[in-house]
Design an enzyme around this catalytic site. Structure first.
Site, PDB file in Angstrom:
ATOM      1  N   PHE A  42     -19.401  13.072   8.360  1.00 18.66           N
ATOM      2  CA  PHE A  42     -20.739  13.659   8.415  1.00 18.66           C
ATOM      3  C   PHE A  42     -20.683  15.113   7.988  1.00 18.66           C
ATOM      4  O   PHE A  42     -19.871  15.885   8.495  1.00 18.66           O
ATOM      5  CB  PHE A  42     -21.339  13.556   9.824  1.00 18.66           C
ATOM      6  N   ASP A  96     -14.464  20.727   6.804  1.00 16.58           N
ATOM      7  CA  ASP A  96     -15.744  20.904   7.480  1.00 16.58           C
ATOM      8  C   ASP A  96     -15.442  21.065   8.969  1.00 16.58           C
ATOM      9  O   ASP A  96     -15.202  20.090   9.675  1.00 16.58           O
ATOM     10  CB  ASP A  96     -16.637  19.679   7.216  1.00 16.58           C
ATOM     11  N   LYS A 100     -22.578  25.399  14.028  1.00 19.50           N
ATOM     12  CA  LYS A 100     -22.687  24.997  15.441  1.00 19.50           C
ATOM     13  C   LYS A 100     -22.218  26.088  16.418  1.00 19.50           C
ATOM     14  O   LYS A 100     -22.932  27.054  16.646  1.00 19.50           O
ATOM     15  CB  LYS A 100     -21.972  23.668  15.671  1.00 19.50           C
TER      16      LYS A 100
HETATM   17  C1  LIG Z   1     -23.529  18.936  12.740  1.00 22.93           C
HETATM   18  C2  LIG Z   1     -22.629  18.841  11.581  1.00 22.93           C
HETATM   19  C3  LIG Z   1     -23.057  19.221  10.294  1.00 22.93           C
HETATM   20  C4  LIG Z   1     -24.481  19.610   9.991  1.00 22.93           C
HETATM   21  O1  LIG Z   1     -24.831  20.826  10.577  1.00 22.93           O
HETATM   22  P1  LIG Z   1     -26.380  21.259  10.594  1.00 22.93           P
HETATM   23  O2  LIG Z   1     -26.355  22.616  11.247  1.00 22.93           O
HETATM   24  O3  LIG Z   1     -27.105  20.218  11.378  1.00 22.93           O
HETATM   25  O4  LIG Z   1     -26.842  21.307   9.205  1.00 22.93           O
HETATM   26  C5  LIG Z   1     -22.128  19.199   9.261  1.00 22.93           C
HETATM   27  N1  LIG Z   1     -20.872  18.809   9.475  1.00 22.93           N
HETATM   28  C6  LIG Z   1     -20.424  18.444  10.695  1.00 22.93           C
HETATM   29  C7  LIG Z   1     -18.996  18.038  10.854  1.00 22.93           C
HETATM   30  C8  LIG Z   1     -21.292  18.425  11.776  1.00 22.93           C
HETATM   31  O5  LIG Z   1     -20.863  18.023  12.978  1.00 22.93           O
END
Ligand SMILES: *Cc1c(COP(=O)(O)O)cnc(C)c1O
Length: 404
Positions: free
Chosen positions: A140, A225, A254
């Site tokens: 994700f 990521d 986050k």
């Molecule tokens: C939550 C998340 C995202 C997306 O972040 P947003 O602030 O919602 O755009 C991208 N990568 C990972 C691994 C995530 O957990």
């Protein structure tokens, strides 16, 4: 207030786009790892706003930074730089492999900038054939069209017309599946150093090191990521630090803001140089208000005692969940790392993670799910021991209700 209407859950269905299904509870205030709703019911927060509130709610240092900056200057645009952005960037550089930082407003935006940078780097360095991006099934990376297409759930990017091209997906923890796809036309591999949304899946050391080696062999960039795993969540400031693998680009969001929207893309000078003036940008990215709060977060989470305590608290969760499982036999496995943990439901409770979440909420503890079979925990990194004990006791009551 002079509102001529009630502010309740029904109003959501009336005025909000229906892309979410929020719970019936509307929280109105929080302190540390406790939250109160409109009816003044109290909850222990094991959800942390989906791994965002890394220092709980209304941490005095964060409130202080917000108030302080709030009375100085809120916004300037990137026509001018500002002190909080410069200080935060310096601290990110000093504490990581990176030499350069780009600020955005969210995880998806940080990833978008990482992907665009990788494509531009490959074009400039190797020519227009090198555009392939390899990512992973169940991964994700956000919901912009580029990032959601790089994400490993086909369904999330379907139904919006033609997708960004040359993106393929390998299997997590299966190095052969990466080998089968990679070539000198590969521009970058984007990977979470522990899959969060995809089910709390840790990489094996051989796999993640193998991915690094494959990138080196084929002149491809490795993008970590760390939107969910970063900012201390797994017990190191960034997860790569414990893996013995250094990425070329790292994204953070986050927890970095502790609740204020911010994203960051970190890289080396040599790669960063390809995003020349005018190639990318954001109105709010590097906003002084957001950066001032994130700087306060960084000051706290770079303290080794905070990170060491993450490991202790993690063990307290694992022991507590194992004890619950010994009584009720609901979990197949407790997995994850640091304070990003997943309790995997056993065969008897397949597809029922959401039921556990709802039952837990009714008992006064907020949890998360990661898919239909996993209950996810992503609390504050500084959640007090007593709150873990109390929250787990409430969670046990919820489990008992479902089992009975
Ligand atoms: C939550 C998340 C995202 C997306 O972040 P947003 O602030 O919602 O755009 C991208 N990568 C990972 C691994 C995530 O957990």
């Amino acid at each position: 207030m002079s509102e001529q209407f009630s502010v309740n859950r029904e109003l959501f269905d009336e005025v909000m786009v229906p892309n979410y299904a929020p719970s019936a509870v509307i929280p109105v205030r929080g302190q540390g790892s406790r939250v109160w709703d409109q009816q003044n019911n109290e909850y222990v927060d094991f959800a942390g706003g989906i791994a965002v509130n890394c220092l709980g709610h209304c941490h005095p240092a964060l409130v202080g930074a917000l108030k302080d900056q709030g009375e100085k200057i809120w916004h300037l645009s990137n026509v001018m730089t500002n002190e909080p952005a410069l200080r935060l960037a310096k601290k990110l550089v000093d504490n990581t492999f990176a030499e350069k930082v780009y600020f955005a407003n969210s995880g998806a935006e940080a990833n978008e900038s990482a992907l665009k940078l990788a494509r531009r780097w490959a074009l400039n360095e190797f020519g227009e054939q090198k555009t392939q991006i390899i990512a992973f099934k169940q991964g994700f990376h956000g919901r912009t069209f580029f990032t959601v297409t790089v994400g490993g759930q086909e369904a999330y990017s379907a139904g919006f017309g033609p997708r960004p091209a040359d993106i393929v997906h390998a299997e997590y923890n299966n190095l052969d599946s990466v080998k089968a796809l990679i070539s000198d036309k590969t521009c970058a591999i984007m990977i979470e150093p522990l899959q969060g949304e995809g089910g709390i899946v840790s990489p094996t050391p051989e796999f993640i090191q193998g991915v690094r080696e494959l990138c080196d062999e084929h002149n491809a960039l490795l993008i970590f990521d760390e939107v969910q795993t970063g900012a201390g969540r797994l017990g190191a400031l960034y997860a790569y630090m414990d893996l013995g693998v250094t990425p070329d680009i790292l994204t953070s969001a986050k927890g970095l803001g502790g609740g204020i929207p911010i994203g960051a893309m970190l890289t080396t000078t040599d790669i960063a140089k390809h995003l020349v003036i005018g190639t990318h940008g954001s109105t709010y990215g590097g906003n002084p208000l957001a950066c001032a709060v994130a700087e306060a977060v960084m000051d706290i989470i770079t303290d080794d005692t905070v990170l060491a305590a993450v490991k202790t608290k993690s063990q307290q969760y694992i022991d507590g969940l194992n004890a619950i499982n010994a009584k009720y036999d609901v979990f197949k496995e407790i997995r994850g790392k640091g304070l990003l943990l997943g309790a995997v439901l056993n065969d008897k409770y397949q597809g029922r993670a959401k039921d556990f979440l709802v039952a837990a909420m009714a008992e006064g503890v907020m949890t998360l799910v990661a898919g239909a079979n996993i209950i996810r925990f992503a609390p504050s990194l500084i959640i007090p021991e007593e709150d873990i004990t109390e929250g787990l006791a409430r969670f046990e009551k919820a489990v008992a209700k479902i089992v009975s």
